[in-house]
Write an enzyme that holds these catalytic residues in place. Structure first.
Site, PDB file in Angstrom:
ATOM      1  CG  HIS A  77      -1.795  10.593   6.895  1.00  0.00           C
ATOM      2  ND1 HIS A  77      -0.584  10.197   7.424  1.00  0.00           N
ATOM      3  CD2 HIS A  77      -2.536   9.451   6.772  1.00  0.00           C
ATOM      4  CE1 HIS A  77      -0.591   8.888   7.616  1.00  0.00           C
ATOM      5  NE2 HIS A  77      -1.761   8.404   7.223  1.00  0.00           N
ATOM      6  CG  ASP A 106      23.115   4.005 -14.672  1.00  0.00           C
ATOM      7  OD1 ASP A 106      21.931   4.160 -14.343  1.00  0.00           O
ATOM      8  OD2 ASP A 106      24.051   4.650 -14.185  1.00  0.00           O
ATOM      9  CD1 TRP A 142      -7.114   9.320  -0.100  1.00  0.00           C
ATOM     10  CD2 TRP A 142      -5.973   9.311  -2.024  1.00  0.00           C
ATOM     11  NE1 TRP A 142      -7.381   8.134  -0.733  1.00  0.00           N
ATOM     12  CE2 TRP A 142      -6.694   8.094  -1.924  1.00  0.00           C
ATOM     13  CE3 TRP A 142      -5.189   9.516  -3.157  1.00  0.00           C
ATOM     14  CZ2 TRP A 142      -6.650   7.116  -2.901  1.00  0.00           C
ATOM     15  CZ3 TRP A 142      -5.155   8.528  -4.139  1.00  0.00           C
ATOM     16  CH2 TRP A 142      -5.877   7.346  -3.999  1.00  0.00           C
ATOM     17  CB  SER A 169       7.955  12.569 -10.936  1.00  0.00           C
ATOM     18  OG  SER A 169       8.811  11.696 -10.252  1.00  0.00           O
ATOM     19  CB  SER A 170       4.677   8.465 -11.479  1.00  0.00           C
ATOM     20  OG  SER A 170       4.628   8.932 -10.169  1.00  0.00           O
ATOM     21  CG  HIS A 253      -8.895  -0.723  -7.670  1.00  0.00           C
ATOM     22  ND1 HIS A 253      -9.231  -0.797  -6.342  1.00  0.00           N
ATOM     23  CD2 HIS A 253      -8.341  -1.919  -7.969  1.00  0.00           C
ATOM     24  CE1 HIS A 253      -8.920  -1.991  -5.871  1.00  0.00           C
ATOM     25  NE2 HIS A 253      -8.381  -2.687  -6.834  1.00  0.00           N
ATOM     26  CD  GLU A 255      -1.164   5.373  -6.955  1.00  0.00           C
ATOM     27  OE1 GLU A 255      -0.879   5.345  -8.160  1.00  0.00           O
ATOM     28  OE2 GLU A 255      -0.365   5.696  -6.058  1.00  0.00           O
ATOM     29  CE1 TYR A 257      -4.454  -5.534  -6.505  1.00  0.00           C
ATOM     30  CE2 TYR A 257      -5.961  -3.904  -7.378  1.00  0.00           C
ATOM     31  CZ  TYR A 257      -5.735  -5.047  -6.649  1.00  0.00           C
ATOM     32  OH  TYR A 257      -6.771  -5.687  -6.053  1.00  0.00           O
ATOM     33  CB  SER A 268       8.496 -13.190  -5.281  1.00  0.00           C
ATOM     34  OG  SER A 268       7.100 -13.142  -5.210  1.00  0.00           O
ATOM     35  CG  HIS A 302     -14.131  -2.040  -5.736  1.00  0.00           C
ATOM     36  ND1 HIS A 302     -13.302  -3.034  -6.173  1.00  0.00           N
ATOM     37  CD2 HIS A 302     -13.308  -1.089  -5.243  1.00  0.00           C
ATOM     38  CE1 HIS A 302     -12.045  -2.708  -5.957  1.00  0.00           C
ATOM     39  NE2 HIS A 302     -12.025  -1.523  -5.392  1.00  0.00           N
ATOM     40  CG  HIS A 303     -12.707   2.560  -4.898  1.00  0.00           C
ATOM     41  ND1 HIS A 303     -11.916   2.493  -3.771  1.00  0.00           N
ATOM     42  CD2 HIS A 303     -12.064   1.824  -5.832  1.00  0.00           C
ATOM     43  CE1 HIS A 303     -10.845   1.759  -4.015  1.00  0.00           C
ATOM     44  NE2 HIS A 303     -10.914   1.340  -5.262  1.00  0.00           N
ATOM     45  CB  THR A 328      -4.617 -11.797  -4.456  1.00  0.00           C
ATOM     46  OG1 THR A 328      -4.952 -10.774  -5.392  1.00  0.00           O
ATOM     47  CG2 THR A 328      -3.818 -11.185  -3.323  1.00  0.00           C
ATOM     48  CE  LYS A 331       2.417 -12.166  -6.601  1.00  0.00           C
ATOM     49  NZ  LYS A 331       3.032 -12.881  -7.732  1.00  0.00           N
ATOM     50  NE  ARG A 450     -12.094   7.229   4.902  1.00  0.00           N
ATOM     51  CZ  ARG A 450     -11.640   6.935   3.684  1.00  0.00           C
ATOM     52  NH1 ARG A 450     -12.395   6.239   2.830  1.00  0.00           N
ATOM     53  NH2 ARG A 450     -10.448   7.314   3.301  1.00  0.00           N
TER      54      ARG A 450
END
Lengths: 538, 61
Positions: A77, A106, A142, A169-170, A253, A255, A257, A268, A302-303, A328, A331, A450
């Site tokens: 998932h 293009d 994951w 790809s990315s 991390h 990722e 963002y 925006s 922090h993870h 943040t 924003k 979890r």
């Protein structure tokens, strides 16, 4: 729409067969459509895994599946939703909108664009095929932490190869976006007059370039540990499993963002249109995104607060993480200030944008709570974390993607969609998503871990409420399918070129639906066309 | 967008094509530079893992 300054004929449309158009396309709109359709499909694949997870957790005890299969579902998932839904959807939106917003015909490298997309379906065929392999799909979450991931079946090789393909790809997609924005802007579209969506994607692309190869490096080392006798992460042979966590979260991390900065760009765009005001603090918004991107490289640990870091490192990562709340907050403040005293109207995209601001703020606040090292020891590994990142990724990223679809769909298709059904989609989603995830915060506070298929009866009530919210939210997305299909194929309401009264930006100077190639010659731009960015307001 | 009859000289087709080619060439250069950066990050992550592994490595018996 202006008359082009000069006619150049080499971008003329030509007839293409169905196969040529959809399998060999180098057109940014067609590839954007492919990305969006692919992520739409994967939303329902990943969503079906979530439905199974919530069905199993509907009440205590083992109901529907074996525990190992439950773990496979949670891992897949996460992988499907991150790499198959959120990221491709944003890349699809980038493909559609960036050339139109900067006045280019293009993307800069159209064939590379084709390759970027077509790596995705094969990567996911590999990934999803692992369900049918001996030993089952990868079940280590994951994050794929060793040594747990090394104890799975042979399918780990397929997982790692698919991660490599997704990474390629990315990276190719990001190279294309950077090359397009830096080289293909029409005269007059200066960087500081560019749309916020383009800015958010330019910065996001650099994040992708920096961190996706690091993920590839991490899983390559896992591959070598599993199949080629190395011991990068094998503590028994002098390796270091914690090193994997450092390398993984150096990717992981930023990722986060990568999955939220393009959402900031979308919001925006939408808010000024329906507030009928220029975006408040355009430059501050650009600098805030750049600041968030920079800080995202300094907070990975922090993870890992509970893994046994030195106290000095924990304090550093705690303060660095809390620092991200500043840009943040800039924003959020600027979106609210843009709405302040504006002539607000609440068309469907605006509803999703406001929903984003509220739900993302909830997810953001719980993130600040978890940045506190002592508090994180209580929250770590509980459903509080699950609630936090789902508020950010569903209430944040997914809501912005849906809002962007409702904002630009008339431009893409040339037709208007049903206001009633799209608003019903919003209200049903925004209520059900809170029924789904808000109780998970209570469960986390109470200590429910979890990634477990069974739980103490003390957690039964809120789990049932959460599952009901999950089924409700899942079913609600079928309305989205209906609205989009009706708009594209059956709607008779024609969309004008400037679909929304106060929408500014080059894309709205093109007819609806947008022509096959956006600007066959660079348009001659003056600042009044870019007022949506606030570029002329300072 | 302003209209083209604003007194400014219009570029010829050849000039426009040459400008498009220049942009293409510049885009390719940008792409190769960015690709180099991506490869550098990949190699750096492997070197990091290798160096940490070397310092702790215990030969298998």
């Amino acid at each position: 729409m202006s008359t082009p300054a000069v006619e150049v004929g080499h971008y003329q449309e030509h007839h293409q067969s169905f196969f040529e158009r959809w399998f060999m396309s180098t057109n940014h709109k067609d590839i954007g459509t492919l990305y969006l359709c692919f992520s739409f499909l994967m939303l329902f694949v990943g969503g079906s895994f979530a439905m199974l997870i919530r069905a199993e957790l509907f009440e205590p005890g083992m109901q529907l599946m074996q525990p190992y299969f439950f773990n496979e579902l949670t891992a897949m998932h996460g992988l499907v939703m991150i790499f198959g839904v959120i990221m491709p959807a944003f890349v699809g939106l980038a493909n559609w909108m960036i050339p139109m917003q900067i006045g280019a015909p293009d993307m800069a490298l159209p064939r590379l664009n084709n390759l970027s997309f077509w790596l995705l379906p094969f990567a996911f065929i590999l990934l999803l095929s692992t369900f049918f392999m001996p030993g089952g799909a990868p079940a280590a979450g994951w994050t794929m932490y060793p040594p747990l991931v090394l104890q799975g079946g042979e399918s780990i090789a397929f997982l790692i190869f698919s991660i490599h393909l997704l990474g390629i790809s990315s990276v190719l997609g990001s190279i294309n976006i950077i090359a397009t924005i830096l080289n293909m802007r029409a005269p007059g579209v200066d960087l500081m007059k560019m749309s916020m969506f383009c800015w958010s994607w330019l910065i996001t692309s650099f994040l992708v370039i920096a961190v996706m190869p690091v993920l590839s490096g991490a899983v390559t080392m896992v591959l070598f540990d599993r199949f080629f006798g190395t011991n990068f992460f094998n503590a028994a042979a002098g390796g270091d499993p914690v090193m994997y966590q450092h390398v993984f979260w150096f990717f992981g991390h930023p990722e986060v963002y990568i999955m939220i900065l393009p959402a900031f760009g979308i919001i925006s765009e939408i808010v000024p249109t329906f507030a009928r005001k220029p975006l408040f603090g355009y430059r501050a918004m650009v600098y805030a995104i750049a600041c968030i991107a920079f800080l995202s490289f300094l907070v990975w640990s922090h993870h890992m607060f509970t893994v046994g870091l030195p106290l000095g490192a924990e304090v550093f990562f705690m303060y660095a993480t809390m620092l991200i709340a500043v840009p943040t907050g800039v924003k959020i403040f600027n979106w609210v200030t843009t709405m302040w005293k504006g002539s607000l109207s609440f068309e469907t995209p605006m509803l999703w944008a406001i929903g984003f601001i509220v739900l993302f703020s909830i997810g953001g606040f719980s993130g600040v709570m978890m940045a506190l090292v002592p508090a994180d020891f209580q929250y770590y590994g509980t459903y509080f974390i699950v609630a936090h990142f789902h508020y950010v990724l569903v209430g944040g990223a997914l809501f912005s993607i849906i809002g962007a679809t409702y904002y630009w769909l008339p431009k893409w298709s040339g037709h208007m969609y049903s206001g009633f059904w799209s608003k019903l989609h919003f209200w049903s989603s925004v209520i059900s998503v809170n029924v789904l995830f808000f109780p998970q915060q209570f469960l986390g506070f109470a200590g429910m871990p979890r990634r477990i298929p069974d739980y103490n009866v003390a957690f039964a009530n809120w789990n049932m409420v959460s599952s009901i919210g999950g089924f409700w939210f899942g079913a609600t997305q079928l309305i989205f399918v209906g609205v989009v299909i009706h708009c594209v194929f059956f709607s008779r309401a024609k969309a004008s070129s400037r679909v929304w009264e106060h929408a500014y930006g080059l894309e709205w100077t093109l007819p609806s639906p947008a022509p096959h190639h956006s600007f066959t010659v660079p348009p001659v731009v003056d600042d009044s066309q870019l007022v949506q960015t606030g570029a002329t307001a300072h | 967008m302003s209209q083209p009859d604003d007194g400014q000289p219009k570029p010829s087709v050849d000039e426009a094509l040459r400008a498009a080619e220049r942009r293409k060439a510049s885009a390719r250069r940008t792409a190769w530079i960015i690709a180099g950066i991506a490869i550098a990050f990949f190699v750096a992550s492997l070197v990091h893992g290798h160096l940490v592994g070397i310092s702790n490595w215990v030969p298998p018996h």
